[in-house]
Design a protein around this motif. Structure first.
Motif, PDB file in Angstrom:
ATOM      1  N   PRO A   8       6.122   8.812-136.964  1.00 41.93           N
ATOM      2  CA  PRO A   8       7.586   8.687-137.024  1.00 41.93           C
ATOM      3  C   PRO A   8       8.112   8.545-138.447  1.00 41.93           C
ATOM      4  O   PRO A   8       7.389   8.120-139.353  1.00 41.93           O
ATOM      5  CB  PRO A   8       7.858   7.427-136.194  1.00 41.93           C
ATOM      6  N   ASN A   9       9.383   8.859-138.617  1.00 43.00           N
ATOM      7  CA  ASN A   9       9.999   8.874-139.945  1.00 43.00           C
ATOM      8  C   ASN A   9       9.992   7.522-140.634  1.00 43.00           C
ATOM      9  O   ASN A   9       9.850   7.439-141.854  1.00 43.00           O
ATOM     10  CB  ASN A   9      11.446   9.379-139.841  1.00 43.00           C
ATOM     11  N   TYR A  10      10.144   6.455-139.863  1.00 43.50           N
ATOM     12  CA  TYR A  10      10.297   5.159-140.530  1.00 43.50           C
ATOM     13  C   TYR A  10       9.008   4.735-141.246  1.00 43.50           C
ATOM     14  O   TYR A  10       9.047   3.882-142.153  1.00 43.50           O
ATOM     15  CB  TYR A  10      10.751   4.084-139.521  1.00 43.50           C
ATOM     16  N   ILE A  11       7.867   5.346-140.864  1.00 45.78           N
ATOM     17  CA  ILE A  11       6.614   5.062-141.564  1.00 45.78           C
ATOM     18  C   ILE A  11       6.452   5.981-142.768  1.00 45.78           C
ATOM     19  O   ILE A  11       5.859   5.606-143.781  1.00 45.78           O
ATOM     20  CB  ILE A  11       5.429   5.203-140.589  1.00 45.78           C
ATOM     21  N   LEU A  12       7.018   7.157-142.685  1.00 46.95           N
ATOM     22  CA  LEU A  12       6.896   8.130-143.768  1.00 46.95           C
ATOM     23  C   LEU A  12       7.944   7.957-144.855  1.00 46.95           C
ATOM     24  O   LEU A  12       7.664   8.163-146.044  1.00 46.95           O
ATOM     25  CB  LEU A  12       7.010   9.552-143.193  1.00 46.95           C
ATOM     26  N   LEU A  13       9.159   7.573-144.460  1.00 44.28           N
ATOM     27  CA  LEU A  13      10.266   7.475-145.402  1.00 44.28           C
ATOM     28  C   LEU A  13      10.704   6.017-145.531  1.00 44.28           C
ATOM     29  O   LEU A  13      11.102   5.389-144.547  1.00 44.28           O
ATOM     30  CB  LEU A  13      11.447   8.328-144.924  1.00 44.28           C
ATOM     31  N   PRO A  14      10.660   5.463-146.728  1.00 41.41           N
ATOM     32  CA  PRO A  14      10.946   4.033-146.898  1.00 41.41           C
ATOM     33  C   PRO A  14      12.359   3.621-146.517  1.00 41.41           C
ATOM     34  O   PRO A  14      12.599   2.474-146.148  1.00 41.41           O
ATOM     35  CB  PRO A  14      10.684   3.796-148.395  1.00 41.41           C
ATOM     36  N   GLU A  15      13.330   4.539-146.587  1.00 40.08           N
ATOM     37  CA  GLU A  15      14.719   4.191-146.314  1.00 40.08           C
ATOM     38  C   GLU A  15      15.104   4.390-144.842  1.00 40.08           C
ATOM     39  O   GLU A  15      16.239   4.134-144.453  1.00 40.08           O
ATOM     40  CB  GLU A  15      15.655   5.030-147.193  1.00 40.08           C
ATOM     41  N   SER A  16      14.144   4.846-144.020  1.00 40.69           N
ATOM     42  CA  SER A  16      14.457   5.121-142.614  1.00 40.69           C
ATOM     43  C   SER A  16      14.563   3.829-141.813  1.00 40.69           C
ATOM     44  O   SER A  16      13.926   2.817-142.128  1.00 40.69           O
ATOM     45  CB  SER A  16      13.379   6.013-141.989  1.00 40.69           C
TER      46      SER A  16
END
Length: 486
Positions: free
Chosen positions: A16-24
């Motif tokens: 998921p994005n929240y693990i890949l992108l710090p601002e998610s």
């Protein structure tokens, strides 16, 4: 394949994005992926195939877990990824912890691209380094072939990619040796490297002041890096260098794997590899170019005599060279006993050294029991090049598919004080993913897979205290002190 079934399968690889992108925004995960992957693709590899694979993976997975190596460096990507993981784990995120434990890496490109990723992962010193699967997008594809991923360029359609992902999920982990290489030389012009000298991406400038005068050679340049398949020098590297030079000048000619292999074969003939006695002076024989020392037992150096007819030397870690050939082969019982050889394993801390006279000699590898001239099995090897009495001013070298033209000493002063030195030594291991068609053999499986009965009948070391060693592929990686990994 049914769409709903396909979607459920792909969820097993999804991050998921929240693990890949710090601002998610952090969200509760509804599905725990069984085999989460980070995908690195060299979009320039395989003609248009690299770009097509990039698009397919980004459609099937989260586009933010698929990276174009032409635009994003893997060390920076992994730096950010593990920083996010550690931060989330610190806050009690269970999914982040499980993704770290189950993570697998896919790298699509040639052997040089795979070498880059392996160097980065090795340098990061992660608490649990993720195992790596390789997609064959190059010309030789020795690394993928060694572990059962094939040597032909794969399909880029959805079904082909889903099939590959399914193999990644079921693949077994396998340790292989990492080999550290140090190149030391005096540049042709004082204070700067030869502008015509282009070293492989896997060799990195190394600046270190040694504590002893003997090692602290004034005016010398030191480069270090690593390889996982082979280091070679001589005739084979010369053909590879011609191929890469031609590809740089005329990239439009190199459209697919079959065309590339055809061009490679033509260059081998053009370079005179089949008629070395007529096309090459005796000064190109390896024995006249370099002095070779080897270490079979820790701390005990000895000279390795090289037959006068040898024009190529290969230091081989995996059972695949030049598109799937095995130069070392499987020694028969008499060779194992009389020459103190052991079966070739990819994780035993020993590298095989084999030589070839010419391309005709190399053709014997196509025979079921063919092999080159077996020279030694070593823990460490050192090549020392002084000024050639026969007038040779360079030698061709190659690391995992990346060739270069190495200048040799030409002045008497260089010869006496600063020879060109190439030293290879064992430095840890890295995890690969292997399919059931894997050709590589592990020493841990030797009791069940390799016995004297199934041998074919054919015709970690201590580091030097004065030199810190690393591959140099991830110099930009620094884990922030407030989020150190355990």
């Amino acid at each position: 394949m049914d769409c709903s079934i396909s979607e459920n399968i792909l969820k097993d690889f999804y991050i998921p994005n929240y693990i890949l992108l710090p601002e998610s925004e952090v969200r509760d995960a509804s599905h725990m992926p069984a085999s989460p992957v980070l995908v690195f693709i060299n979009s320039r590899s395989g003609g248009q195939l690299g770009g097509e694979l990039l698009c397919t993976y980004r459609v099937l997975l989260n586009k933010n877990q698929v990276f174009d190596l032409d635009k994003e460096a893997p060390d920076k990507v992994l730096h950010q990824f593990y920083f996010n993981i550690e931060k989330l784990k610190h806050s009690g995120d269970i999914l982040a912890s499980e993704i770290q434990n189950r993570l697998r890496i896919i790298v699509a490109g040639g052997d040089g691209t795979a070498n880059w990723l392996l160097g980065v992962v090795s340098d990061l010193k992660l608490p649990r380094a993720p195992p790596i699967a390789t997609v064959p997008l190059g010309t030789g594809n020795n690394l993928p072939f060694s572990f059962g991923w094939g040597k032909k360029n794969p399909g880029s359609d959805h079904q082909s990619v889903e099939s590959f992902l399914d193999q990644v999920r079921t693949a077994r982990e396998m340790k292989i040796d990492s080999w550290h290489i140090t190149l030391r030389m005096r540049p042709p012009e004082e204070g700067s490297c030869d502008p015509g000298l282009v070293l492989p991406h896997s060799l990195h400038a190394f600046h270190h002041v040694y504590p002893t005068e003997k090692l602290n050679m004034e005016g010398c340049h030191t480069f270090q890096g690593g390889f996982w398949n082979y280091f070679s020098m001589g005739m084979d590297a010369q053909v590879s260098y011609a191929f890469h030079s031609e590809r740089k000048l005329h990239p439009e000619k190199f459209k697919n794997q079959l065309v590339n292999q055809s061009i490679y074969a033509k260059l081998a003939c053009k370079q005179g590899s089949f008629w070395t006695s007529m096309c090459y002076p005796s000064s190109w024989n390896i024995a006249k170019l370099t002095k070779v020392r080897i270490m079979k037992k820790q701390g005990q150096w000895e000279e390795l005599p090289i037959p006068g007819s040898i024009r190529s030397i290969i230091c081989l870690n995996l059972p695949s060279f030049s598109g799937g050939l095995n130069p070392w082969g499987m020694p028969r019982r008499n060779a194992l006993r009389n020459r103190d050889f052991t079966p070739p394993f990819v994780d035993d801390g020993v590298i095989e050294v084999v030589g070839f006279r010419d391309a005709w000699h190399g053709l014997c590898l196509y025979a079921p029991r063919g092999h080159g001239t077996r020279l030694a099995q070593v823990k460490r090897i050192c090549f020392e090049f002084h000024k050639s009495k026969a007038g040779a001013n360079h030698v061709f070298m190659r690391i995992d598919g990346e060739p270069w033209k190495q200048p040799l000493p030409v002045d008497d002063d260089d010869d006496d004080n600063n020879p060109v030195v190439v030293e290879i030594s064992h430095l840890g291991q890295v995890s690969m993913l292997a399919t059931p068609h894997c050709r590589s053999r592990s020493i841990t499986e030797s009791s069940s897979l390799v016995t004297h009965l199934d041998m074919e009948e054919d015709s970690s070391d201590t580091e030097e205290p004065d030199m810190p060693r690393k591959f140099g592929a991830a110099d930009t990686f620094r884990m922030p002190e407030n989020h150190l990994m355990p």
